[in-house]
Design an enzyme around this catalytic site. Structure first.
Site, PDB file in Angstrom:
ATOM      1  N   LYS A   1      48.290  41.594  49.450  1.00  0.00           N
ATOM      2  CA  LYS A   1      48.715  42.477  50.548  1.00  0.00           C
ATOM      3  C   LYS A   1      47.681  42.720  51.543  1.00  0.00           C
ATOM      4  CE  LYS A   1      53.132  42.898  49.550  1.00  0.00           C
ATOM      5  NZ  LYS A   1      53.221  41.623  49.868  1.00  0.00           N
TER       6      LYS A   1
ATOM      7  N   TYR B   1      50.985  33.883  37.826  1.00  0.00           N
ATOM      8  CA  TYR B   1      50.205  35.098  37.621  1.00  0.00           C
ATOM      9  C   TYR B   1      50.034  35.291  36.011  1.00  0.00           C
ATOM     10  CZ  TYR B   1      50.454  36.840  42.517  1.00  0.00           C
ATOM     11  OH  TYR B   1      49.889  36.909  43.680  1.00  0.00           O
TER      12      TYR B   1
ATOM     13  N   HIS C   1      56.639  29.052  50.069  1.00  0.00           N
ATOM     14  CA  HIS C   1      56.920  29.319  48.655  1.00  0.00           C
ATOM     15  C   HIS C   1      57.969  30.217  48.544  1.00  0.00           C
ATOM     16  CE1 HIS C   1      52.847  27.823  46.571  1.00  0.00           C
ATOM     17  NE2 HIS C   1      53.159  26.968  47.612  1.00  0.00           N
TER      18      HIS C   1
ATOM     19  N   TYR D   1      56.935  41.670  47.162  1.00  0.00           N
ATOM     20  CA  TYR D   1      55.996  40.785  47.314  1.00  0.00           C
ATOM     21  C   TYR D   1      56.162  39.760  48.738  1.00  0.00           C
ATOM     22  CZ  TYR D   1      52.952  37.096  45.708  1.00  0.00           C
ATOM     23  OH  TYR D   1      51.834  36.001  45.941  1.00  0.00           O
TER      24      TYR D   1
ATOM     25  N   PRO E   1      43.630  42.495  45.090  1.00  0.00           N
ATOM     26  CA  PRO E   1      44.423  41.277  45.750  1.00  0.00           C
ATOM     27  C   PRO E   1      45.541  40.739  44.844  1.00  0.00           C
ATOM     28  CG  PRO E   1      42.203  40.908  44.653  1.00  0.00           C
ATOM     29  CD  PRO E   1      42.337  42.241  44.802  1.00  0.00           C
TER      30      PRO E   1
HETATM   31  P1  RFL Z   1      37.476  41.532  57.241  1.00  0.00           P
HETATM   32  O1  RFL Z   1      38.239  40.236  57.186  1.00  0.00           O
HETATM   33  O2  RFL Z   1      36.710  42.196  56.548  1.00  0.00           O
HETATM   34  O3  RFL Z   1      36.901  41.444  58.977  1.00  0.00           O
HETATM   35  C1  RFL Z   1      36.027  42.716  59.452  1.00  0.00           C
HETATM   36  C2  RFL Z   1      34.888  42.006  60.232  1.00  0.00           C
HETATM   37  O4  RFL Z   1      34.214  42.882  60.912  1.00  0.00           O
HETATM   38  C3  RFL Z   1      32.870  42.509  60.796  1.00  0.00           C
HETATM   39  N1  RFL Z   1      32.019  43.804  60.781  1.00  0.00           N
HETATM   40  C4  RFL Z   1      31.463  44.173  61.944  1.00  0.00           C
HETATM   41  N2  RFL Z   1      31.262  43.581  63.162  1.00  0.00           N
HETATM   42  C5  RFL Z   1      30.645  44.397  63.979  1.00  0.00           C
HETATM   43  N3  RFL Z   1      29.795  45.610  63.489  1.00  0.00           N
HETATM   44  C6  RFL Z   1      29.935  46.171  62.235  1.00  0.00           C
HETATM   45  N4  RFL Z   1      29.339  47.250  62.041  1.00  0.00           N
HETATM   46  C7  RFL Z   1      30.729  45.241  61.615  1.00  0.00           C
HETATM   47  N5  RFL Z   1      30.937  45.308  59.991  1.00  0.00           N
HETATM   48  C8  RFL Z   1      31.732  44.734  59.786  1.00  0.00           C
HETATM   49  C9  RFL Z   1      32.830  41.693  59.701  1.00  0.00           C
HETATM   50  O5  RFL Z   1      31.711  40.738  59.586  1.00  0.00           O
HETATM   51  C10 RFL Z   1      33.985  41.007  59.505  1.00  0.00           C
HETATM   52  O6  RFL Z   1      34.288  39.640  60.170  1.00  0.00           O
HETATM   53  O7  RFL Z   1      38.799  42.706  57.681  1.00  0.00           O
HETATM   54  P2  RFL Z   1      40.176  42.485  58.503  1.00  0.00           P
HETATM   55  O8  RFL Z   1      40.271  41.701  59.821  1.00  0.00           O
HETATM   56  O9  RFL Z   1      40.902  43.701  58.663  1.00  0.00           O
HETATM   57  O10 RFL Z   1      40.910  41.638  57.537  1.00  0.00           O
HETATM   58  C11 RFL Z   1      41.252  42.073  56.228  1.00  0.00           C
HETATM   59  C12 RFL Z   1      41.378  40.788  55.096  1.00  0.00           C
HETATM   60  O11 RFL Z   1      40.082  40.040  55.342  1.00  0.00           O
HETATM   61  C13 RFL Z   1      41.684  41.323  53.692  1.00  0.00           C
HETATM   62  O12 RFL Z   1      42.587  42.372  53.675  1.00  0.00           O
HETATM   63  C14 RFL Z   1      42.173  40.259  52.729  1.00  0.00           C
HETATM   64  O13 RFL Z   1      41.106  39.161  52.840  1.00  0.00           O
HETATM   65  C15 RFL Z   1      42.279  40.705  51.402  1.00  0.00           C
HETATM   66  N6  RFL Z   1      42.821  39.634  50.492  1.00  0.00           N
HETATM   67  C16 RFL Z   1      44.193  39.087  50.428  1.00  0.00           C
HETATM   68  N7  RFL Z   1      44.983  39.636  51.257  1.00  0.00           N
HETATM   69  C17 RFL Z   1      46.229  38.945  51.310  1.00  0.00           C
HETATM   70  O14 RFL Z   1      47.014  39.480  52.337  1.00  0.00           O
HETATM   71  N8  RFL Z   1      46.796  38.138  50.498  1.00  0.00           N
HETATM   72  C18 RFL Z   1      45.932  37.527  49.672  1.00  0.00           C
HETATM   73  O15 RFL Z   1      46.472  36.713  49.074  1.00  0.00           O
HETATM   74  C19 RFL Z   1      44.554  38.040  49.543  1.00  0.00           C
HETATM   75  N9  RFL Z   1      43.563  37.618  48.764  1.00  0.00           N
HETATM   76  C20 RFL Z   1      41.993  39.184  49.650  1.00  0.00           C
HETATM   77  C21 RFL Z   1      42.344  38.209  48.733  1.00  0.00           C
HETATM   78  C22 RFL Z   1      40.575  39.389  49.569  1.00  0.00           C
HETATM   79  C23 RFL Z   1      39.707  38.961  48.411  1.00  0.00           C
HETATM   80  N10 RFL Z   1      38.392  39.560  48.457  1.00  0.00           N
HETATM   81  C24 RFL Z   1      37.272  38.613  48.872  1.00  0.00           C
HETATM   82  C25 RFL Z   1      38.209  40.938  48.929  1.00  0.00           C
HETATM   83  C26 RFL Z   1      41.667  37.473  47.753  1.00  0.00           C
HETATM   84  C27 RFL Z   1      40.344  37.937  47.722  1.00  0.00           C
HETATM   85  C28 RFL Z   1      39.214  37.421  46.651  1.00  0.00           C
HETATM   86  C1  PHB Z   2      44.659  33.344  46.916  1.00  0.00           C
HETATM   87  O1  PHB Z   2      45.327  32.207  47.133  1.00  0.00           O
HETATM   88  O2  PHB Z   2      43.582  33.532  47.235  1.00  0.00           O
HETATM   89  C2  PHB Z   2      45.254  34.492  46.389  1.00  0.00           C
HETATM   90  C3  PHB Z   2      46.832  34.405  46.043  1.00  0.00           C
HETATM   91  C4  PHB Z   2      47.713  35.546  45.671  1.00  0.00           C
HETATM   92  C5  PHB Z   2      46.966  36.576  45.467  1.00  0.00           C
HETATM   93  C6  PHB Z   2      45.601  36.801  45.577  1.00  0.00           C
HETATM   94  C7  PHB Z   2      44.804  35.936  46.037  1.00  0.00           C
HETATM   95  O3  PHB Z   2      47.889  37.886  45.102  1.00  0.00           O
END
Ligand code: RFL
Ligand code: PHB
Length: 390
Positions: free
Chosen positions: A297, A201, A72, A385, A293
């Site tokens: 980032k 957005y 994109h 971004y 989110p």
């Molecule tokens: P995770 O993915 O939370 O993984 C951590 C893992 O550790 C396990 N765990 C344990 N294991 C052993 N012992 C314990 N006591 C434990 N406690 C926990 C968990 O089960 C899990 O498997 O962290 P990690 O690897 O640092 O990754 C981070 C990302 O997952 C997170 O920052 C992103 O998903 C955030 N996020 C977004 N980030 C982006 O860069 N671009 C996006 O577009 C974006 N959109 C989002 C998002 C997060 C969202 N939510 C649900 C919070 C959109 C949403 C809706």
């Molecule tokens: C997504 O596609 O889940 C998404 C995209 C952009 C964002 C957050 C989440 O800023």
């Protein structure tokens, strides 16, 4: 068991670290508390910065992303019926992002670790790090009714916001900075074509909405909702009506609706823990910090942490130098705080703040009008971004 780096958490941070270390001949073991199916069922991020894209390719896990991911070069911001495209590539000298789900990144990393006989213990209970402040740390966990022990040189805390690693740093050393926002995001995944080929957005009087996607027939939409809202109160019909009411008229008209295949609510929070290391423990990803989110980032910050941390381990094992490890926390935090600032700014720009009546709303409208009219303001947005350099 004995290994060089014991990794707590099998999310993207832990898996990517393990994969990069493996390619440099450094052993690791991942200990994850959930089942693999559970980890792969979580729908999260969708936007990858160039830095993460490059890391995945270098780690030998970029092939499917290059085939199926969507590059994109811009996105839209909508406000008061107007849509302004932010020409990311044009404003940053050709930089872009890749739309490819975190679920797919995680699956590709699990496949690669399996092919290389990487050890990933899943469904491990009561994972506990020990003796972090000595030269012989170890972790223990329960599985199959037995206690297991892994002796290691270092522990990488990649266990997300609710994990145990951060809590192992004594309260006298750890400082936490936090801002909790008074709303959440209600997200829906549906097997329908995206309303637009780029992300939109939306700021509206009814609150923020985001139109995103995973592929040509998989859409991801979010609406800002009250923090105490429950998913069970949101039928698909109610979700689609609310989303449409927040979109500009042309997007509302073009929106293709269908049954949701996932629906969940995420609270919005900014959080940083300092320092990110304690003795032989190093925190990376959501274990050390959380962003709302809005700026996409979270996953990308996890990747830059893993970049700095893997380089530090490689210097330690290949050159015998612990400089990278000593500097890890400070180096990673510099980039983390810049992404914190950007995510907070973009959240503040686009959401409806319950307490913002009168003056606050007019300032927000004016900030959006300024952004729409100023190339300098759009350039600052685009530069952040696409991702600041590592
Ligand atoms: P995770 O993915 O939370 O993984 C951590 C893992 O550790 C396990 N765990 C344990 N294991 C052993 N012992 C314990 N006591 C434990 N406690 C926990 C968990 O089960 C899990 O498997 O962290 P990690 O690897 O640092 O990754 C981070 C990302 O997952 C997170 O920052 C992103 O998903 C955030 N996020 C977004 N980030 C982006 O860069 N671009 C996006 O577009 C974006 N959109 C989002 C998002 C997060 C969202 N939510 C649900 C919070 C959109 C949403 C809706
Ligand atoms: C997504 O596609 O889940 C998404 C995209 C952009 C964002 C957050 C989440 O800023």
């Amino acid at each position: 068991m004995q290994t060089q780096v014991a990794i707590i958490g099998g999310g993207p941070s832990g898996l990517l670290l393990s994969q990069i270390l493996h390619l440099r001949g450094i052993q690791s073991v991942i200990v994850e508390q959930k089942s693999r199916a559970y980890v792969l069922g979580r729908i999260r991020a969708g936007v990858l910065e160039q830095g993460l894209v490059d890391m995945l390719r270098a780690a030998g896990v970029g092939d499917r992303m290059d085939r199926e991911g969507l590059p994109h070069e811009g996105f839209d911001i909508a406000h008061k019926g107007k849509r302004q495209r932010i020409d990311m590539a044009g404003l940053t000298g050709g930089k872009s992002v890749m739309v490819y789900g975190q679920t797919e990144v995680t699956l590709d990393l699990y496949d690669a670790r399996d092919q290389m006989d990487g050890i990933i213990v899943d469904e491990a209970e009561d994972v506990t790090p020990h003796d972090l402040n000595t030269d012989n740390p170890y972790i223990t966990y329960e599985k199959g009714g037995e206690t297991h022990r892994i002796d290691c040189d270092f522990v990488a805390g990649c266990d997300g916001f609710h994990g145990v690693s951060r809590k192992a740093i004594p309260a006298t050393i750890l400082r936490e900075y936090e801002k909790v926002y008074p709303f959440g995001w209600l997200g829906v995944l549906s097997e329908t074509p995206p309303v637009s080929h780029e992300l939109i957005y939306n700021h509206s009087d009814r609150g923020f909405a985001l139109c995103s996607m995973r592929n040509d027939n998989l859409s991801r939409y979010y609406v800002q909702c009250a923090i105490q809202e429950e998913v069970s109160n949101w039928s698909d019909d109610r979700f689609w009506e609310e989303l449409k009411s927040r979109l500009p008229a042309d997007a509302a008209r073009d929106l293709v609706m269908g049954p949701s295949i996932e629906k969940s609510i995420a609270p919005l929070r900014s959080f940083v823990a300092e320092p990110l290391s304690y003795g032989r423990l190093f925190l990376a990803g959501d274990a050390g910090h959380i962003v709302p989110p809005t700026g996409a980032k979270g996953l990308n910050l996890a990747a830059s942490d893993i970049h700095y941390l893997s380089e530090a381990f490689i210097r330690f094992y290949e050159e015998g130098s612990d400089t990278g490890l000593k500097n890890y926390s400070e180096t990673a935090l510099k980039r983390i705080w810049k992404a914190m600032r950007f995510s907070w700014w973009m959240t503040t720009l686009l959401h409806k703040f319950p307490e913002n009546e009168g003056f606050g709303d007019r300032i927000q409208d004016t900030e959006l009008e300024y952004l729409f009219s100023s190339k300098a303001a759009q350039t600052a947005l685009a530069e952040n971004y696409v991702g600041l350099p590592y």
